[in-house]
Design a protein around this motif. Structure first.
Motif, PDB file in Angstrom:
ATOM      1  N   THR A   1     -28.610  27.368  27.428  1.00 12.07           N
ATOM      2  CA  THR A   1     -28.416  25.955  26.789  1.00 12.07           C
ATOM      3  C   THR A   1     -27.589  25.065  26.537  1.00 12.07           C
ATOM      4  O   THR A   1     -26.848  24.439  26.589  1.00 12.07           O
ATOM      5  N   LEU A   2     -27.684  25.806  25.062  1.00 13.23           N
ATOM      6  CA  LEU A   2     -26.113  24.913  23.799  1.00 13.23           C
ATOM      7  C   LEU A   2     -24.448  24.632  24.846  1.00 13.23           C
ATOM      8  O   LEU A   2     -24.050  23.563  24.767  1.00 13.23           O
TER       9      LEU A   2
ATOM     10  N   ASP B   1     -19.283  29.696  35.951  1.00 13.41           N
ATOM     11  CA  ASP B   1     -18.097  29.114  35.721  1.00 13.41           C
ATOM     12  C   ASP B   1     -17.794  30.281  34.356  1.00 13.41           C
ATOM     13  O   ASP B   1     -17.370  30.938  34.243  1.00 13.41           O
ATOM     14  N   PHE B   2     -19.327  30.394  33.794  1.00 11.05           N
ATOM     15  CA  PHE B   2     -19.312  31.705  32.502  1.00 11.05           C
ATOM     16  C   PHE B   2     -19.304  33.124  32.772  1.00 11.05           C
ATOM     17  O   PHE B   2     -18.802  33.603  32.427  1.00 11.05           O
ATOM     18  N   ARG B   3     -20.081  32.962  34.249  1.00 13.58           N
ATOM     19  CA  ARG B   3     -20.667  34.217  34.582  1.00 13.58           C
ATOM     20  C   ARG B   3     -18.734  35.207  34.386  1.00 13.58           C
ATOM     21  O   ARG B   3     -19.151  36.777  34.130  1.00 13.58           O
TER      22      ARG B   3
ATOM     23  N   ARG C   1     -21.956  19.898  23.701  1.00 12.90           N
ATOM     24  CA  ARG C   1     -21.269  19.064  22.170  1.00 12.90           C
ATOM     25  C   ARG C   1     -20.987  21.027  21.348  1.00 12.90           C
ATOM     26  O   ARG C   1     -19.928  20.623  20.698  1.00 12.90           O
ATOM     27  N   ARG C   2     -21.666  21.930  21.768  1.00  4.20           N
ATOM     28  CA  ARG C   2     -20.730  23.062  20.937  1.00  4.20           C
ATOM     29  C   ARG C   2     -20.580  24.573  21.992  1.00  4.20           C
ATOM     30  O   ARG C   2     -20.997  25.119  21.462  1.00  4.20           O
ATOM     31  N   ARG C   3     -20.489  24.016  23.299  1.00  6.13           N
ATOM     32  CA  ARG C   3     -20.059  24.521  24.334  1.00  6.13           C
ATOM     33  C   ARG C   3     -19.416  25.939  23.736  1.00  6.13           C
ATOM     34  O   ARG C   3     -19.275  26.493  23.865  1.00  6.13           O
ATOM     35  N   ARG C   4     -17.803  26.005  22.784  1.00  3.40           N
ATOM     36  CA  ARG C   4     -17.057  26.986  22.664  1.00  3.40           C
ATOM     37  C   ARG C   4     -17.654  27.905  21.509  1.00  3.40           C
ATOM     38  O   ARG C   4     -17.761  29.062  22.248  1.00  3.40           O
TER      39      ARG C   4
END
Length: 403
Positions: free
Chosen positions: A138-139, A30-32, A144-147
């Motif tokens: 990893t975070l 999703d992030f790539r 929890r702190r994705r954004r």
């Protein structure tokens, strides 16, 4: 039974690890494309993400809430230890000309910069050796702190594409802070300073760039050179805390008119009296008391911790000679641990003082609830969650149950 549980865990571990890897792969997929859409070059995307795996120890660190809280006085013994003072004084002597130039350019007192340097990385000796791309990924995957973590990864890509750092140089803490002054990537891009003018902001190996970057951060946060940061004070015995707001500032002249005096016995200077300051009681009414000034709030932009800010101030003062906090710390009233905080919150809630949902973390809502309990029961309204006040709340709960 114990042996059965161990065997079961060993049998399930590969399945659990595979599930974790699958989840990370989903996040990565999703992030790539979003990293590509941000403008990152194909080479940078590949260097950052190809073969990347999660670091489960980062998840453990992020989720770990320590049971015990170190008293501030113990933290300060470490933060401003004789060894740290001695090493800092040597660094000041070694880099005197450079430090004076940084102070002149950015208007930030160099003793503060050296103190930050000492607390953040022991003067560059301990910068962290984790791959910050892996840590931040990893975070982000953990969620929890994705954004926040994804924003840092986008900043990392810009750092690499702009030639500020090579992929292999991006080492730092488990939480993504890096370099001698522990900047996160977004802060590096926004506040990093190329002190020596070589076209590269090297906060890892170049002391001038690292300290100039910290100076730029504090300057942008409103630092005022040669202005007060913290002044230890003495409260009169009759001082009324019932209307005290820990987050509220008053003119120092008003504090003076209420009987507050400097702990060192010096007179208040006219320009100090005209500045706004906040009353801080980090160990409650029985411990040392301080007024903190706008420069202290600038330090909070670096690390939003009262303990950290006082530690930086104390260390910076000790560089120039013997200096100590004069007030006595309440050794018999240490801060309560997480389990006790959870019980305190539930107790305050049961007694009609709302701290929010009990979570074991002492935040502003719990402080307000505790101050309400103190106000209604005739205790000093200092909001300090020490063992003494914990016992009082527990006693009140027992008394209410007996009625």
């Amino acid at each position: 039974m114990t042996r059965f549980i161990i065997v079961l865990i060993c049998a399930l571990w590969p399945v659990m690890a595979e599930a974790q890897d699958d989840g990370f792969a989903d996040w990565l997929a999703d992030f790539r494309p979003r990293l590509v859409d941000s403008g990152a070059s194909p080479e940078t995307v590949a260097a950052m993400l190809d073969g990347l795996e999660p670091d489960l120890t980062v998840v453990e660190r992020d989720r770990d809430q320590p049971e015990f809280v170190r008293p501030l006085w113990q933290y300060l013994d470490i933060a401003a230890s004789d060894l740290r003072v001695r090493n800092g004084a040597e660094q000041i002597s070694t880099h005197n000309g450079m430090l004076a130039a940084i102070e002149e350019r950015f208007g930030v007192d160099y003793e503060i910069l050296v103190a930050i340097w000492g607390l953040e990385s022991s003067y560059g000796a301990i910068q962290g050796d984790r791959d910050i791309v892996r840590s931040l990924a990893t975070l982000a995957w953990e969620g929890r702190r994705r954004r926040w973590a994804e924003a840092q990864l986008l900043a990392v890509a810009r750092m690499i594409d702009n030639g500020y750092a090579n992929r292999d140089e991006l080492r730092g803490s488990w939480a993504g802070a890096m370099g001698q002054t522990q900047f996160i990537p977004e802060t590096y891009l926004a506040r990093g300073a190329d002190f020596d003018g070589d076209g590269r902001i090297d906060i890892w190996n170049n002391v001038g760039d690292a300290l100039a970057s910290s100076a730029n951060l504090l300057s942008q946060a409103g630092w005022s050179r040669n202005a007060p940061i913290v002044i230890e004070i003495v409260l009169p015995e009759t001082f009324d805390l019932t209307s005290w707001d820990p987050n509220g500032a008053r003119m120092t002249a008003e504090w003076s008119m209420r009987g507050i005096r400097r702990a060192d016995g010096a007179d208040w200077q006219a320009d100090t009296l005209m500045q706004a300051s906040r009353l801080v009681l980090p160990a409650g009414r029985r411990g040392p008391a301080f007024l903190t000034f706008p420069n202290f709030r600038a330090l909070m932009r670096y690390n939003n911790s009262t303990s950290y800010g006082i530690g930086v101030w104390l260390l910076s003062r000790r560089f120039s000679g013997e200096f100590a906090i004069r007030g006595e710390w309440p050794d018999d009233d240490p801060p309560i641990n997480r389990s006790q905080t959870l019980a305190l919150q539930q107790g305050l809630l049961d007694l009609g003082f709302d701290p929010g949902a009990p979570d074991g973390l002492f935040g502003p809502n719990t402080r307000r609830a505790l101050m309400g309990f103190q106000r209604d029961n005739g205790y000093p309204v200092d909001g300090y969650a020490g063992r003494v006040m914990y016992d009082q709340v527990m006693a009140a709960i027992s008394a209410a149950a007996d009625d």
